[in-house]
Design a protein around this motif. Structure first.
Motif, PDB file in Angstrom:
ATOM      1  N   ASP A 258       0.869  -1.187   0.057  1.00 15.43           N
ATOM      2  CA  ASP A 258       0.022  -0.137  -0.123  1.00 15.43           C
ATOM      3  C   ASP A 258       0.858   1.391  -0.083  1.00 15.43           C
ATOM      4  OD1 ASP A 258      -1.757   2.114   0.467  1.00 15.43           O
ATOM      5  OD2 ASP A 258      -2.814   1.261   2.317  1.00 15.43           O
ATOM      6  N   MET A 259       0.712   1.758  -1.056  1.00 14.35           N
ATOM      7  CA  MET A 259       1.816   2.916  -1.313  1.00 14.35           C
ATOM      8  C   MET A 259       1.590   4.288  -0.297  1.00 14.35           C
ATOM      9  SD  MET A 259       4.268   3.136  -3.221  1.00 14.35           S
ATOM     10  CE  MET A 259       3.840   1.919  -4.399  1.00 14.35           C
ATOM     11  N   PHE A 260       0.379   4.345   0.237  1.00 16.22           N
ATOM     12  CA  PHE A 260       0.098   5.258   1.245  1.00 16.22           C
ATOM     13  C   PHE A 260      -0.025   5.030   2.695  1.00 16.22           C
ATOM     14  CE2 PHE A 260      -2.172   6.314  -2.974  1.00 16.22           C
ATOM     15  CZ  PHE A 260      -1.821   7.608  -3.081  1.00 16.22           C
ATOM     16  N   ASN A 261       0.526   3.715   3.011  1.00 13.19           N
ATOM     17  CA  ASN A 261       0.375   3.239   4.061  1.00 13.19           C
ATOM     18  C   ASN A 261       1.835   2.403   4.428  1.00 13.19           C
ATOM     19  OD1 ASN A 261      -0.123   2.993   7.017  1.00 13.19           O
ATOM     20  ND2 ASN A 261      -1.463   1.197   6.693  1.00 13.19           N
ATOM     21  N   LEU A 262       2.862   2.937   4.082  1.00 18.43           N
ATOM     22  CA  LEU A 262       4.221   2.137   4.107  1.00 18.43           C
ATOM     23  C   LEU A 262       4.752   1.913   5.535  1.00 18.43           C
ATOM     24  CD1 LEU A 262       6.113   3.972   1.063  1.00 18.43           C
ATOM     25  CD2 LEU A 262       4.845   1.626   1.272  1.00 18.43           C
ATOM     26  N   GLN A 263       4.244   2.857   6.393  1.00 15.74           N
ATOM     27  CA  GLN A 263       4.920   2.645   7.609  1.00 15.74           C
ATOM     28  C   GLN A 263       4.387   1.296   8.257  1.00 15.74           C
ATOM     29  OE1 GLN A 263       6.841   5.112   8.661  1.00 15.74           O
ATOM     30  NE2 GLN A 263       7.692   3.979   9.975  1.00 15.74           N
TER      31      GLN A 263
ATOM     32  N   GLU B 266       8.893  -5.331   7.775  1.00 13.50           N
ATOM     33  CA  GLU B 266       9.204  -6.430   6.503  1.00 13.50           C
ATOM     34  C   GLU B 266       9.911  -5.780   5.359  1.00 13.50           C
ATOM     35  OE1 GLU B 266       6.263  -8.950   3.510  1.00 13.50           O
ATOM     36  OE2 GLU B 266       5.356  -7.866   4.833  1.00 13.50           O
ATOM     37  N   ILE B 267       9.636  -4.687   4.886  1.00 15.29           N
ATOM     38  CA  ILE B 267      10.417  -3.814   4.052  1.00 15.29           C
ATOM     39  C   ILE B 267      11.908  -3.899   4.632  1.00 15.29           C
ATOM     40  CG2 ILE B 267      11.112  -1.903   2.875  1.00 15.29           C
ATOM     41  CD1 ILE B 267       7.988  -1.229   2.517  1.00 15.29           C
TER      42      ILE B 267
ATOM     43  N   MET C  37      13.184   4.329  10.028  1.00 12.98           N
ATOM     44  CA  MET C  37      12.408   5.082  10.879  1.00 12.98           C
ATOM     45  C   MET C  37      10.944   5.683  10.413  1.00 12.98           C
ATOM     46  SD  MET C  37      14.052   4.885  13.901  1.00 12.98           S
ATOM     47  CE  MET C  37      13.481   6.113  14.505  1.00 12.98           C
ATOM     48  N   SER C  38      11.021   6.419   8.921  1.00 12.50           N
ATOM     49  CA  SER C  38      10.036   6.777   8.752  1.00 12.50           C
ATOM     50  C   SER C  38      10.008   7.055   7.018  1.00 12.50           C
ATOM     51  CB  SER C  38       9.736   8.432   9.225  1.00 12.50           C
ATOM     52  OG  SER C  38      10.748   9.116   8.796  1.00 12.50           O
ATOM     53  N   PHE C  39       8.778   6.935   6.522  1.00 14.78           N
ATOM     54  CA  PHE C  39       8.648   7.412   5.087  1.00 14.78           C
ATOM     55  C   PHE C  39       8.006   8.637   4.833  1.00 14.78           C
ATOM     56  CE2 PHE C  39       8.504   2.425   5.266  1.00 14.78           C
ATOM     57  CZ  PHE C  39       9.385   2.371   3.932  1.00 14.78           C
ATOM     58  N   ASN C  40       8.594   9.528   3.944  1.00 12.55           N
ATOM     59  CA  ASN C  40       7.994  10.920   3.888  1.00 12.55           C
ATOM     60  C   ASN C  40       7.603  11.173   2.424  1.00 12.55           C
ATOM     61  OD1 ASN C  40       8.846  11.648   6.545  1.00 12.55           O
ATOM     62  ND2 ASN C  40      11.172  11.500   5.723  1.00 12.55           N
ATOM     63  N   TYR C  41       6.358  11.603   2.223  1.00 14.29           N
ATOM     64  CA  TYR C  41       5.693  11.870   1.109  1.00 14.29           C
ATOM     65  C   TYR C  41       5.786  13.523   0.712  1.00 14.29           C
ATOM     66  CZ  TYR C  41       3.473   7.277   2.243  1.00 14.29           C
ATOM     67  OH  TYR C  41       3.234   6.053   2.537  1.00 14.29           O
ATOM     68  N   PRO C  42       5.515  13.739  -0.599  1.00 17.72           N
ATOM     69  CA  PRO C  42       5.538  15.142  -1.039  1.00 17.72           C
ATOM     70  C   PRO C  42       4.231  15.846  -0.202  1.00 17.72           C
ATOM     71  CG  PRO C  42       5.515  13.842  -2.934  1.00 17.72           C
ATOM     72  CD  PRO C  42       5.269  12.734  -1.684  1.00 17.72           C
ATOM     73  N   ALA C  43       4.538  17.068  -0.028  1.00 17.87           N
ATOM     74  CA  ALA C  43       3.526  17.762   1.010  1.00 17.87           C
ATOM     75  C   ALA C  43       1.963  17.468   0.481  1.00 17.87           C
ATOM     76  CB  ALA C  43       3.870  19.429   0.891  1.00 17.87           C
TER      77      ALA C  43
END
Length: 322
Positions: free
Chosen positions: A176-181, A186-187, A212-218
């Protein structure tokens, strides 16, 4: 010989100790009579002769090379120092600690996704730890040509392939690209295994890898936040009404008294309509219910005769049910 023994003595030690150095090679010097080996905590000393490992020493302390080291070296066993003779050997000091490295993507990684033709630009950050595992591979592939090896050397090597591994493991199995955390563990586990295979041939091993975290564009992050808020609110009508009431009671509603009164009137009408819509189904349900039937008396109200199963009195004919 005692007069000159001191001038030939030297100390074999890690002269440039740095906790960011993976190994240091003591070389191009003769180990002479009276020489001492100094081994500090967290260090291993590997004696090399003609490019081959002769012995590995792991206990920290100070050793007399002639009496405590040479007797345990395979090729040099029984070597006797002469007046002007020494051993042209190398000693590789290895840092045995576990190294911690923080990482972060320098540029966004475009992850393929059907929703965005150009891919989803994502950044990530975290840390990984590694240590030396195989001395033979370390010497054959790195220490044979380098005098020292730094943690930053390993970091640069990892970062060179990390973007490709992130893209591979994020895209794997349709994450799920919008819930990678939610899939970060597993990743990270998959990336750790791949990185371990990459540096294993150099005698190193990855002991841990974390994201630790994934960051998306604003813009994408704003959409994610709104979606989360809507799902938490549930009923948007209730949310809108509550927001308007809060704005009026807190004095935050802009536009002056007339605008505030108009907004209040509209809100009241909307709330009234909402209440009527909620009440209408109840009224409809009540009107569709069958009227309650009245019970039949046990005795005739006209003649007092006990009633039977009929709707009229069997004695005087009085109607028993109105």
């Amino acid at each position: 010989m005692g007069l000159f023994s001191g001038q030939f003595a030297n100390v074999v030690e890690w002269e440039e100790w740095n906790d960011q150095m993976i190994f240091y090679k003591w070389s191009n010097k003769e180990i002479k009579k009276g020489s001492r080996l100094i081994l500090r905590p967290g260090q291993d000393a590997i004696f090399l002769y003609n490019g081959k490992i002769e012995g590995i020493f792991k206990d920290d302390g100070e050793y007399d090379i002639e009496s405590q080291i040479i007797p345990f070296l395979s090729t040099l066993k029984g070597f006797k120092f002469g007046f002007n003779s020494g051993i042209r050997a190398e000693v590789l000091f290895v840092n045995t600690k576990e190294f911690l490295v923080k990482w972060g993507t320098k540029n966004p990684i475009n992850i393929p996704t059907p929703a965005l033709p150009g891919g989803m630009p994502i950044r990530a950050n975290g840390s990984f730890t590694f240590k030396v595992k195989d001395y033979v591979s370390l010497i054959d592939n790195i220490a044979g040509t380098k005098k020292q090896y730094l943690v930053d050397d390993v970091k640069q090597r990892i970062l060179a392939i990390l973007d490709q591994l992130l893209m591979c493991w994020i895209s794997k199995e349709g994450k799920d690209m919008f819930n990678l955390q939610a899939n970060a563990f597993e990743i990270a586990r998959g990336i750790r295994d791949d990185l371990d295979m990459e540096i294993m041939r150099d005698g190193l091993t990855i002991t841990n890898f974390t994201i630790m975290s994934f960051n998306y564009p604003a813009e994408i992050q704003s959409m994610i936040n709104k979606t989360a808020s809507h799902s938490m609110i549930g009923n948007m009508n209730t949310y809108t009404q509550a927001s308007m009431v809060e704005g009026m009671t807190s004095g935050k509603m802009q536009g002056g008294g007339a605008a505030s009164d108009m907004a209040g009137m509209i809100m009241g009408m909307n709330m009234a309509n909402q209440m009527m819509q909620n009440i209408s189904p109840l009224n409809s349900a009540a009107s569709n219910q069958a009227p309650a039937t009245e019970s039949k008396p046990n005795f005739c109200p006209n003649c007092g005769q006990k009633t039977g199963d009929g709707n009229f009195c069997s004695n005087c004919g009085q109607k028993l049910i109105p």
